[in-house]
Motif scaffolding. Sequence first.
Motif, mmCIF file in Angstrom:
data_model
loop_
_atom_site.group_PDB
_atom_site.id
_atom_site.type_symbol
_atom_site.label_atom_id
_atom_site.label_comp_id
_atom_site.label_asym_id
_atom_site.label_seq_id
_atom_site.Cartn_x
_atom_site.Cartn_y
_atom_site.Cartn_z
ATOM 1 N N LEU A 118 0.835 -1.200 0.000
ATOM 2 C CA LEU A 118 0.000 0.000 0.000
ATOM 3 C C LEU A 118 0.872 1.254 0.000
ATOM 4 C CD1 LEU A 118 -2.868 -0.765 2.566
ATOM 5 C CD2 LEU A 118 -3.084 -0.493 0.096
ATOM 6 N N ASP A 119 0.426 2.263 -0.730
ATOM 7 C CA ASP A 119 1.101 3.574 -0.744
ATOM 8 C C ASP A 119 2.584 3.450 -1.079
ATOM 9 O OD1 ASP A 119 -1.328 4.804 0.130
ATOM 10 O OD2 ASP A 119 -0.859 4.199 2.177
ATOM 11 N N SER A 120 2.900 2.541 -2.006
ATOM 12 C CA SER A 120 4.310 2.308 -2.333
ATOM 13 C C SER A 120 4.778 3.071 -3.570
ATOM 14 C CB SER A 120 4.560 0.808 -2.533
ATOM 15 O OG SER A 120 3.660 0.287 -3.497
ATOM 16 N N LEU A 121 3.888 3.816 -4.206
ATOM 17 C CA LEU A 121 4.250 4.557 -5.412
ATOM 18 C C LEU A 121 5.369 5.550 -5.098
ATOM 19 C CD1 LEU A 121 3.224 4.548 -8.347
ATOM 20 C CD2 LEU A 121 1.843 6.548 -7.785
ATOM 21 N N GLY A 122 6.428 5.502 -5.908
ATOM 22 C CA GLY A 122 7.558 6.399 -5.687
ATOM 23 C C GLY A 122 8.503 5.941 -4.600
ATOM 24 N N LYS A 123 8.269 4.752 -4.068
ATOM 25 C CA LYS A 123 9.115 4.248 -2.981
ATOM 26 C C LYS A 123 9.956 3.057 -3.441
ATOM 27 C CE LYS A 123 5.889 5.745 0.615
ATOM 28 N NZ LYS A 123 4.992 5.316 1.719
ATOM 29 N N GLN A 124 11.018 2.805 -2.707
ATOM 30 C CA GLN A 124 11.933 1.704 -3.015
ATOM 31 C C GLN A 124 11.303 0.395 -2.549
ATOM 32 O OE1 GLN A 124 15.321 3.000 -3.815
ATOM 33 N NE2 GLN A 124 15.924 1.021 -4.653
ATOM 34 N N ILE A 125 10.983 -0.504 -3.517
ATOM 35 C CA ILE A 125 10.440 -1.810 -3.137
ATOM 36 C C ILE A 125 11.399 -2.941 -3.494
ATOM 37 C CG2 ILE A 125 8.045 -1.011 -3.335
ATOM 38 C CD1 ILE A 125 7.865 -2.675 -5.960
ATOM 39 N N PHE A 126 12.382 -2.658 -4.337
ATOM 40 C CA PHE A 126 13.448 -3.597 -4.698
ATOM 41 C C PHE A 126 14.790 -2.908 -4.469
ATOM 42 C CE2 PHE A 126 10.048 -5.125 -7.662
ATOM 43 C CZ PHE A 126 10.014 -6.463 -7.272
ATOM 44 N N PRO A 127 15.889 -3.665 -4.463
ATOM 45 C CA PRO A 127 17.208 -3.027 -4.445
ATOM 46 C C PRO A 127 17.392 -2.150 -5.684
ATOM 47 C CG PRO A 127 17.387 -5.374 -3.960
ATOM 48 C CD PRO A 127 15.985 -5.140 -4.428
ATOM 49 N N SER A 128 18.340 -1.248 -5.628
ATOM 50 C CA SER A 128 18.496 -0.251 -6.707
ATOM 51 C C SER A 128 18.949 -0.857 -8.029
ATOM 52 C CB SER A 128 19.486 0.831 -6.270
ATOM 53 O OG SER A 128 20.742 0.248 -5.952
ATOM 54 N N HIS A 129 19.377 -2.133 -8.029
ATOM 55 C CA HIS A 129 19.816 -2.731 -9.300
ATOM 56 C C HIS A 129 18.677 -3.382 -10.085
ATOM 57 C CE1 HIS A 129 19.778 -6.941 -7.690
ATOM 58 N NE2 HIS A 129 20.081 -6.344 -6.556
ATOM 59 N N ILE A 130 17.451 -3.370 -9.529
ATOM 60 C CA ILE A 130 16.317 -4.053 -10.172
ATOM 61 C C ILE A 130 15.500 -3.099 -11.041
ATOM 62 C CG2 ILE A 130 14.147 -5.283 -9.763
ATOM 63 C CD1 ILE A 130 16.614 -6.950 -9.187
ATOM 64 N N GLN A 131 15.178 -3.580 -12.258
ATOM 65 C CA GLN A 131 14.318 -2.853 -13.195
ATOM 66 C C GLN A 131 13.165 -3.786 -13.606
ATOM 67 O OE1 GLN A 131 15.863 0.145 -13.603
ATOM 68 N NE2 GLN A 131 17.757 -0.650 -12.680
ATOM 69 N N VAL A 132 11.981 -3.213 -13.780
ATOM 70 C CA VAL A 132 10.840 -3.978 -14.308
ATOM 71 C C VAL A 132 10.209 -3.151 -15.422
ATOM 72 C CG1 VAL A 132 8.611 -5.055 -13.862
ATOM 73 C CG2 VAL A 132 10.400 -5.133 -12.104
ATOM 74 N N VAL A 133 10.158 -3.721 -16.623
ATOM 75 C CA VAL A 133 9.607 -3.021 -17.785
ATOM 76 C C VAL A 133 8.371 -3.751 -18.287
ATOM 77 C CG1 VAL A 133 10.043 -2.369 -20.194
ATOM 78 C CG2 VAL A 133 11.843 -2.073 -18.470
ATOM 79 N N GLU A 134 7.352 -2.987 -18.654
ATOM 80 C CA GLU A 134 6.144 -3.536 -19.273
ATOM 81 C C GLU A 134 6.118 -3.090 -20.728
ATOM 82 O OE1 GLU A 134 1.381 -3.893 -18.354
ATOM 83 O OE2 GLU A 134 2.317 -1.944 -18.030
ATOM 84 N N ASP A 135 6.026 -4.066 -21.654
ATOM 85 C CA ASP A 135 6.029 -3.730 -23.084
ATOM 86 C C ASP A 135 4.910 -4.483 -23.803
ATOM 87 O OD1 ASP A 135 6.468 -3.088 -25.692
ATOM 88 O OD2 ASP A 135 8.556 -3.759 -25.763
ATOM 89 N N PRO A 136 3.756 -3.827 -24.006
ATOM 90 C CA PRO A 136 2.620 -4.492 -24.660
ATOM 91 C C PRO A 136 2.810 -4.684 -26.158
ATOM 92 C CG PRO A 136 1.958 -2.486 -23.472
ATOM 93 C CD PRO A 136 3.435 -2.457 -23.627
ATOM 94 N N TYR A 137 3.881 -4.104 -26.742
ATOM 95 C CA TYR A 137 4.007 -4.043 -28.197
ATOM 96 C C TYR A 137 5.012 -5.029 -28.784
ATOM 97 C CZ TYR A 137 1.383 0.225 -27.397
ATOM 98 O OH TYR A 137 0.420 1.116 -27.011
ATOM 99 N N ILE A 138 5.403 -6.043 -28.019
ATOM 100 C CA ILE A 138 6.306 -7.065 -28.553
ATOM 101 C C ILE A 138 5.552 -7.883 -29.598
ATOM 102 C CG2 ILE A 138 7.645 -9.132 -28.000
ATOM 103 C CD1 ILE A 138 8.047 -7.935 -25.184
ATOM 104 N N LYS A 139 6.062 -7.915 -30.814
ATOM 105 C CA LYS A 139 5.389 -8.657 -31.881
ATOM 106 C C LYS A 139 5.323 -10.151 -31.520
ATOM 107 C CE LYS A 139 4.622 -5.170 -34.630
ATOM 108 N NZ LYS A 139 5.310 -4.910 -35.905
ATOM 109 N N GLY A 140 4.123 -10.690 -31.513
ATOM 110 C CA GLY A 140 3.933 -12.100 -31.207
ATOM 111 C C GLY A 140 4.021 -12.445 -29.735
ATOM 112 N N GLY A 141 4.136 -11.455 -28.864
ATOM 113 C CA GLY A 141 4.275 -11.706 -27.432
ATOM 114 C C GLY A 141 3.008 -12.280 -26.812
#
Length: 454
Positions: free
Chosen positions: A277-300
């Motif tokens: 809750l209320d985690s927007l803008g807060k650190q939830i993973f270590p600083s080396h972690i990235q999560v990307v959402e890409d709806p446009y991958i062909k055939g995904g």
Amino acid sequence: MSKPVSKPVFTHTVDQFKQITQDMLAIAREKGATDAAVEVSEGGGLSINVRKGKIETIEQNRDKGIGITVYVGKKRGNASTSDFSRKSLEDTVEAAYNIARFTAEDDCAGLPDAEMLEMHPQDLKLFYPWLVTAEEAIELACRAEAAAFAVDKRISNSEGAGVHAQQSHFVAANSRGFIGAYPFSRHTISVSPIAGKGARMQRDSWYSSQRDPKKLAEPESLGQYAAERALSRLNARAIDTRKCPVLFEAPLAAGLLGAMVQAVSGGALYRKSSFLLDSLGKQIFPSHIQVVEDPYIKGGVGSSPFDDEGVKTHKRAVVSDGVLNGYFLSSYSARKLGMQTTGNSGGSHNLALSSSLTKRSDNFVQMLKKMGTGLLVTELMGQGVNYVTGDYSRGASGFWVENGVIQYPVEEITIAGNMAEMFKQIVAVGADAYAYGAKTTGSILIESMTVAGS
């Protein structure tokens, strides 16, 4: 493995579906609806299962349906039918309208704002029909199972092998001008061999799932790998209760990513039933972690130009340097939270978790070396996740590792921790990226968890 499509895959055309949606929206307006949304779909496929070389099941499915949501002000009603006759369309709209009339008002109910809708959806190449015959599918499944039996005499039994081919299409439209349509497919080959005999038997499985049947793994490679996994689990033992590092194999690591999605999805957030809750803008993973959402991958597998409401999807960095940048919201949950939809009605789209620390050489063997001494988890049992508190406790099996080398298989253990702490204790992500459904990640190493054994 695929064959040319020489006949229509579907019984209805896109234009016929579009006409049905427009007819239903017109009927809804005539009834007095202030807004409406409708979806028409059709799908068909083949599913076969064999066991020990003999046919267990052959199923052919063909489904069609219409669903409509009618709004009368802030009141909402839903109805559906599989009958495409004009009278059925009228009756279904009337049913939805009557439900809406007598339903309590909900200030957050309603269609997405018009400017959020995807009016020009792109083709993401999601449709690769596979008109495989039952005989051909049976042969493929038998090849996978036979390859498993051929690996070692200790492969004593099988839970079977399966081939599943499915293709569908739909048209969605609403009274604010949106109309979107696309066909899609999903095909799978799977096999589940059993090693050993009696009380010491061990089962494992492997599968290949793709939209394009040409990209499916060869049945023989699936059978061989599944057999090797089952054999590696023979003579498993329990271990004493302890705290140690835990390495989640890549297919299971995708479940950790799924837990994050559930915890920061609109429904959990507005019900206040999330450990994030209320985690927007807060650190939830270590600083080396990235999560990307890409709806446009062909055939995904998780690709889509618009979400279930017709809202335009977007590529975005959900997590940057460990910081949560965005939730997963529909129009309804966004209004509940006083925010704007993120185009995630129906779920996330092609999520990928990665680490800026990962090197190309960080394959599975290297991840074992990074862990040193600890537990490699290859199977999880039960649900065991409390999304309100984040408490995590699941039955598990896998392998005990010392000095980066697998020593022996383990079973009848439980791994426990708290999801919020587990996220922050991710020390490494492997380069052994694996796509499990619409989520992709390498193996994930957690610094410390409680392992409950004998």
